[in-house]
Design an enzyme around this catalytic site. Structure first.
Site, PDB file in Angstrom:
ATOM      1  N   GLU A  95      10.671   2.022   9.637  1.00  7.79           N
ATOM      2  CA  GLU A  95      11.653   3.039   9.240  1.00  7.79           C
ATOM      3  C   GLU A  95      10.946   4.374   9.411  1.00  7.79           C
ATOM      4  O   GLU A  95      10.036   4.699   8.649  1.00  7.79           O
ATOM      5  CB  GLU A  95      12.068   2.864   7.773  1.00  7.79           C
ATOM      6  CG  GLU A  95      12.754   1.560   7.470  1.00  7.79           C
ATOM      7  CD  GLU A  95      14.137   1.448   8.089  1.00  7.79           C
ATOM      8  OE1 GLU A  95      14.688   2.466   8.544  1.00  7.79           O
ATOM      9  OE2 GLU A  95      14.642   0.318   8.132  1.00  7.79           O
TER      10      GLU A  95
ATOM     11  N   LYS B  98       0.865  -1.183   0.000  1.00  7.66           N
ATOM     12  CA  LYS B  98       0.000   0.000   0.000  1.00  7.66           C
ATOM     13  C   LYS B  98       0.902   1.233   0.000  1.00  7.66           C
ATOM     14  O   LYS B  98       1.473   1.618   1.023  1.00  7.66           O
ATOM     15  CB  LYS B  98      -0.904   0.051   1.241  1.00  7.66           C
ATOM     16  CG  LYS B  98      -1.932   1.173   1.105  1.00  7.66           C
ATOM     17  CD  LYS B  98      -2.338   1.798   2.410  1.00  7.66           C
ATOM     18  CE  LYS B  98      -1.442   2.889   2.878  1.00  7.66           C
ATOM     19  NZ  LYS B  98      -1.380   4.109   2.020  1.00  7.66           N
TER      20      LYS B  98
ATOM     21  N   GLU C 138      10.846  16.915  13.395  1.00 13.32           N
ATOM     22  CA  GLU C 138      11.176  16.729  11.993  1.00 13.32           C
ATOM     23  C   GLU C 138      10.324  17.699  11.169  1.00 13.32           C
ATOM     24  O   GLU C 138       9.107  17.732  11.312  1.00 13.32           O
ATOM     25  CB  GLU C 138      10.837  15.284  11.616  1.00 13.32           C
ATOM     26  CG  GLU C 138      11.271  14.933  10.237  1.00 13.32           C
ATOM     27  CD  GLU C 138      11.005  13.473   9.946  1.00 13.32           C
ATOM     28  OE1 GLU C 138       9.894  13.009  10.236  1.00 13.32           O
ATOM     29  OE2 GLU C 138      11.913  12.807   9.431  1.00 13.32           O
TER      30      GLU C 138
HETATM   31  P1  NAD Z   1       2.861   8.972   7.062  1.00 16.12           P
HETATM   32  O1  NAD Z   1       3.271   8.300   8.306  1.00 16.12           O
HETATM   33  O2  NAD Z   1       1.758   9.929   7.115  1.00 16.12           O
HETATM   34  O3  NAD Z   1       2.430   7.898   5.971  1.00 16.12           O
HETATM   35  C1  NAD Z   1       3.265   6.849   5.563  1.00 16.12           C
HETATM   36  C2  NAD Z   1       2.412   5.707   5.074  1.00 16.12           C
HETATM   37  O4  NAD Z   1       1.703   5.170   6.176  1.00 16.12           O
HETATM   38  C3  NAD Z   1       1.349   6.087   4.044  1.00 16.12           C
HETATM   39  O5  NAD Z   1       1.209   5.047   3.115  1.00 16.12           O
HETATM   40  C4  NAD Z   1       0.100   6.226   4.900  1.00 16.12           C
HETATM   41  O6  NAD Z   1      -1.087   6.012   4.175  1.00 16.12           O
HETATM   42  C5  NAD Z   1       0.320   5.128   5.918  1.00 16.12           C
HETATM   43  N1  NAD Z   1      -0.346   5.317   7.205  1.00 16.12           N
HETATM   44  C6  NAD Z   1      -0.624   6.478   7.845  1.00 16.12           C
HETATM   45  N2  NAD Z   1      -1.237   6.228   9.018  1.00 16.12           N
HETATM   46  C7  NAD Z   1      -1.335   4.879   9.119  1.00 16.12           C
HETATM   47  C8  NAD Z   1      -1.892   4.013  10.105  1.00 16.12           C
HETATM   48  N3  NAD Z   1      -2.429   4.472  11.228  1.00 16.12           N
HETATM   49  N4  NAD Z   1      -1.836   2.674   9.894  1.00 16.12           N
HETATM   50  C9  NAD Z   1      -1.257   2.189   8.774  1.00 16.12           C
HETATM   51  N5  NAD Z   1      -0.743   2.959   7.800  1.00 16.12           N
HETATM   52  C10 NAD Z   1      -0.761   4.296   7.977  1.00 16.12           C
HETATM   53  O7  NAD Z   1       4.207   9.587   6.482  1.00 16.12           O
HETATM   54  P2  NAD Z   1       4.381  10.439   5.166  1.00 16.12           P
HETATM   55  O8  NAD Z   1       3.871  11.799   5.495  1.00 16.12           O
HETATM   56  O9  NAD Z   1       3.855   9.729   3.983  1.00 16.12           O
HETATM   57  O10 NAD Z   1       5.985  10.429   5.041  1.00 16.12           O
HETATM   58  C11 NAD Z   1       6.810  11.279   5.731  1.00 16.12           C
HETATM   59  C12 NAD Z   1       7.375  10.615   6.984  1.00 16.12           C
HETATM   60  O11 NAD Z   1       8.032   9.392   6.663  1.00 16.12           O
HETATM   61  C13 NAD Z   1       8.437  11.447   7.638  1.00 16.12           C
HETATM   62  O12 NAD Z   1       8.214  11.446   9.028  1.00 16.12           O
HETATM   63  C14 NAD Z   1       9.729  10.726   7.310  1.00 16.12           C
HETATM   64  O13 NAD Z   1      10.794  10.928   8.173  1.00 16.12           O
HETATM   65  C15 NAD Z   1       9.305   9.319   7.276  1.00 16.12           C
HETATM   66  N6  NAD Z   1      10.218   8.535   6.451  1.00 16.12           N
HETATM   67  C16 NAD Z   1      11.105   7.676   7.043  1.00 16.12           C
HETATM   68  C17 NAD Z   1      11.981   6.948   6.268  1.00 16.12           C
HETATM   69  C18 NAD Z   1      12.976   5.995   6.873  1.00 16.12           C
HETATM   70  O14 NAD Z   1      13.488   5.148   6.173  1.00 16.12           O
HETATM   71  N7  NAD Z   1      13.269   6.077   8.142  1.00 16.12           N
HETATM   72  C19 NAD Z   1      11.944   7.051   4.904  1.00 16.12           C
HETATM   73  C20 NAD Z   1      11.043   7.933   4.341  1.00 16.12           C
HETATM   74  C21 NAD Z   1      10.162   8.649   5.132  1.00 16.12           C
END
Ligand code: NAD
Length: 478
Positions: free
Chosen positions: A247, A172, A381
């Site tokens: 991650e 997803k 962040e």
């Molecule tokens: P997000 O957490 O909002 O969403 C990430 C994914 O999780 C999306 O597919 C979203 O639909 C899904 N999601 C959201 N809430 C969920 C839940 N309760 N249950 C299951 N799935 C859920 O993050 P974003 O805004 O898409 O990305 C930015 C964030 O990702 C930043 O905080 C960044 O640091 C982090 N990030 C970390 C890494 C790493 O490798 N450590 C890499 C890239 C991004």
């Protein structure tokens, strides 16, 4: 993109979604609609999990050679469609096409394919210790949840090792950047990934994401995204006692020691940080510099930021595009305002739009100085082109500031003495430290300490997340 964007890839076919919910994908550079996707329901996710479960017995029994051929075939199709893949990334999240989206974002998948193919060639799936044999077996059905900032690379570093290990999966992707994932599903199909091994369901985190995390037939859930969502995934997964790898976010420190070549280090650090509009989880968003050199650093940093051409991601000379979506845009602007309100000093940038950018989620490369580590902009962040410069008084002070974070994803150290840099690196509580601007290593493990995550991706450590371990006692003749 055709109507496949409103379908899901399940069991080797493009299938109609169960629900009629739709979501428009917006190009952040133009604010125009570039695609429409279906948002899956719990039923859609369950259908995909069923397909992955059905495919597991056969796929987990494929030979090393068969899987190597599959990875090779994926690489061939991807090479042919690389520009298209980069184009999808650029249009859904705004990375500059020619300098970032194609050669770095899309091409990163070729890098992972190479690393995991090399590993698979010689990987020891079992080891013998006396009369005991210890076997590594594919863990089972995997649920993958990915964000929008590096949409191909984050899918690649889950899907490729899972395929190499013999697992089946449901992906997803982020609903803000789903177009490249749809293209990857086409690539996997064309490359001959067997039906049911890879499945794609678009949707919200709270429906499809939660179903993947909580379903009893999913053996591992691998999540990349924000720390808050990662906690929710862990909670949803807990009752089924599945493996969870996370991650998450970061607030990484770049320690510039007093014997570093300040001008080139600051220039390269600013450029590296602003790549992808600062939307890289491992980006070093806190630059720690000797207090006595603060003024010089500010001048070098301002000069570097002024060289960054902010603009249309499809233009040849663009160095930085917009931030990826409207929500991120308003978060970044409000964090810049918070920095100003808390008394950090703006070296360049700010909340105003860059010149000539009437439309799109554009933010000026923004640098704050005199930031103290207790300010919100140093702790949270921001995930945008906002760099904080923090002065330190001694090497000891720098290490303390670097480690004073709830995150522990990455870090960097610059010094004229490699030994000094190594010593500082050994004291940082982070999953990665880059010394003196060394090139990235795609075979090195990637992941975080503390609230930056659990588990590792990339390379051998990333592959091994996809195994269960079985001890067969008395297997060998004494
Ligand atoms: P997000 O957490 O909002 O969403 C990430 C994914 O999780 C999306 O597919 C979203 O639909 C899904 N999601 C959201 N809430 C969920 C839940 N309760 N249950 C299951 N799935 C859920 O993050 P974003 O805004 O898409 O990305 C930015 C964030 O990702 C930043 O905080 C960044 O640091 C982090 N990030 C970390 C890494 C790493 O490798 N450590 C890499 C890239 C991004």
């Amino acid at each position: 993109m055709d109507s496949k964007t409103e379908q899901f890839y399940i069991d080797g076919h493009w299938t109609e979604p169960h629900s009629d919910k739709r979501f428009e994908v917006i190009n952040p550079a133009t604010e125009a609609v570039v695609g429409k996707i279906a948002l899956g329901s719990q039923e859609d996710a369950e259908r995909a999990i069923l397909a992955a479960s059905g495919a597991f017995p056969a796929y987990s029994n494929t030979t090393r050679q068969q899987r190597l051929e599959l990875l090779g075939s994926i690489a061939s199709v991807l090479k042919k469609r690389l520009a298209e893949a980069g184009g999808a990334v650029s249009s859904e999240m705004g990375a500059p096409l020619k300098s970032v989206a194609i050669p770095i974002q899309a091409a990163s998948m070729l890098g992972h394919l190479k690393v995991f193919s090399e590993l698979l060639k010689n990987y020891e799936f079992h080891e013998d210790r006396g009369t005991t044999r210890i076997v590594r077996e594919p863990i089972g059905v995997c649920g993958f949840i990915t964000p929008w900032n590096w949409p191909i690379q984050q899918v690649a570093c889950k899907v490729i090792p899972a395929l190499a290990a013999g697992c089946t999966m449901v992906l997803k992707p982020s609903k803000f950047a789903p177009l490249s994932a749809i293209l990857l599903a086409e690539i996997f199909d064309e490359a001959g990934v067997p039906a049911g091994v890879f499945n794609l369901v678009n949707g919200d985190g709270s429906t499809v994401g939660t179903t993947l995390a909580s379903h009893p037939d999913v053996d591992l859930v691998s999540f990349t995204g924000s720390t808050g969502a990662g906690v929710s995934v862990s909670q949803a997964a807990a009752p089924t006692v599945k493996k969870v790898t996370l991650e998450l976010g970061g607030k990484s420190a770049n320690i510039v020691l007093d014997d570093a070549d300040l001008e080139s280090v600051v220039f390269n650090s600013v450029m590296g940080f602003m790549l992808n509009s600062g939307q890289t989880c491992a980006a070093t968003s806190r630059m720690l510099v000797p207090r006595a050199r603060l003024k010089e650093v500010e001048a070098f940093a301002r000069a570097a930021a002024e060289k960054i051409v902010v603009g249309d991601p499809s233009a040849e000379d663009t160095g930085m595009g917009p931030v990826a979506n409207e929500a991120q845009y308003s978060t970044v602007l409000s964090m810049i305002q918070t920095g100003i309100d808390e008394g950090a000093r703006l070296v360049c940038g700010g909340v105003e739009r860059p010149e000539d950018r009437e439309l799109g989620y554009y933010v000026k490369p923004t640098i704050f100085s005199d930031v103290s580590n207790d300010m919100t902009i140093a702790r949270e962040e921001i995930f945008g082109p906002v760099l904080c410069i923090l002065p330190y008084d001694s090497e000891e002070d720098a290490i303390e500031i670097a480690n004073d974070s709830e995150y522990g994803l990455a870090g960097a150290v610059f010094s004229g003495s490699l030994q000094r840099a190594q010593e500082v690196a050994s004291r940082l509580r982070t999953g990665m430290v880059i010394l003196n601007g060394a090139q990235p290593d795609m075979s090195a493990p990637f992941g975080g300490y503390k609230k930056s995550g659990i588990g590792r991706e990339w390379g051998r450590h990333g592959l091994e997340e996809f195994f269960e371990i079985k001890s067969i006692i008395g297997h060998n003749v004494p």
